[in-house]
Design an enzyme around this catalytic site. Structure first.
Site, PDB file in Angstrom:
ATOM      1  N   ASP A  34       1.277  -0.614   0.036  1.00  0.00           N
ATOM      2  CA  ASP A  34       0.205   0.020   0.057  1.00  0.00           C
ATOM      3  C   ASP A  34       0.915   1.680   0.265  1.00  0.00           C
ATOM      4  OD1 ASP A  34      -2.251  -1.124   0.030  1.00  0.00           O
ATOM      5  OD2 ASP A  34      -1.734  -2.138   2.205  1.00  0.00           O
ATOM      6  N   ASP A 179     -10.606  -5.117  -1.819  1.00  0.00           N
ATOM      7  CA  ASP A 179      -9.654  -4.830  -0.354  1.00  0.00           C
ATOM      8  C   ASP A 179     -10.611  -3.375   0.260  1.00  0.00           C
ATOM      9  OD1 ASP A 179      -7.604  -3.410   0.684  1.00  0.00           O
ATOM     10  OD2 ASP A 179      -6.203  -2.560  -0.786  1.00  0.00           O
TER      11      ASP A 179
END
Length: 219
Positions: A34, A179
């Site tokens: 991320d 996600d």
């Protein structure tokens, strides 16, 4: 069976090495990276993720699943291409025009990397339809990007179903990755809706046994 991309965002500082090795032993399919710049989203993980992927590249052969949550997509692509990731996913919302979206897709492919496109919860899935034949993955965010440990937005299930139907109707070949808030409670509905790659972070790294929860998420 779905694949699991484990977000390393929630791994505690100082425990990276042991956790990375344990995750590989537990057979996660990808390391989910991320990348946040403090502009496109509030949090800034940029330098930390550069350090983590550089280390991962030295100790592991598992694919790197790079998720860019940044304003300057081109610069981030250049920074993370160096570690030869399996896929780089950027946000539709980070691009100022359709031309820029096409440019980023083309640029990632020209550098011999798979490409994904992501949408935030408030973005209509129809906005990515024209790009789908040219990408390898579509990532649907089921929380607002930028923070780990958020609660799954259940109304995103319809978006996953709609995307799955569109892919099947047009005989496209691409992965649906989801996600945000993925755990043992939310995963069954996400898989039923059509996702085949689940990103999980907190649910895995906070568990006592990584392999047990990864196996259960895949089942």
């Amino acid at each position: 069976m779905v694949e699991i991309s484990t977000s390393i965002l929630s791994i505690k500082e100082g425990e990276e090495a042991s956790n990375f090795l344990e995750l590989e032993t537990a057979k996660t399919d990808y390391f989910h990276i991320d990348v946040m710049d403090g502009k496109f989203v509030e949090k800034n993980t940029y330098q930390k993720m550069i350090q983590n992927v550089s280390y991962l590249k030295r100790i592991s052969n598992l694919p790197l699943d790079i998720h860019l949550m940044v304003e300057d997509v081109k610069e981030a692509i250049d920074d993370f291409l160096a570690v030869e990731p399996n896929i780089i996913t950027f946000h539709l919302e980070a691009c100022k025009s359709k031309e820029e979206v096409w440019e980023m897709i083309r640029y990632i492919k020209e550098n011999h990397c798979r490409v994904g496109i992501s949408v935030k919860p408030n973005t209509k899935i129809e906005e990515v339809y024209e790009f789908l034949p040219f990408v390898h993955l579509c990532l649907i965010m089921t929380v607002e990007p930028g923070k780990g440990g958020q609660t799954f937005l259940t109304d995103m299930l319809q978006k996953i179903e709609t995307l799955k139907e569109y892919i099947e109707q047009h005989e496209l070949e691409l992965d649906i990755e989801v996600d945000g808030g993925i755990n043992l409670k939310t995963a069954p509905a996400v898989k039923e809706a059509g996702a085949n790659i689940l990103v999980a972070g907190t649910a895995i790294v906070m568990a006592k046994n990584f392999k047990v929860i990864i196996d259960e998420l895949k089942a």
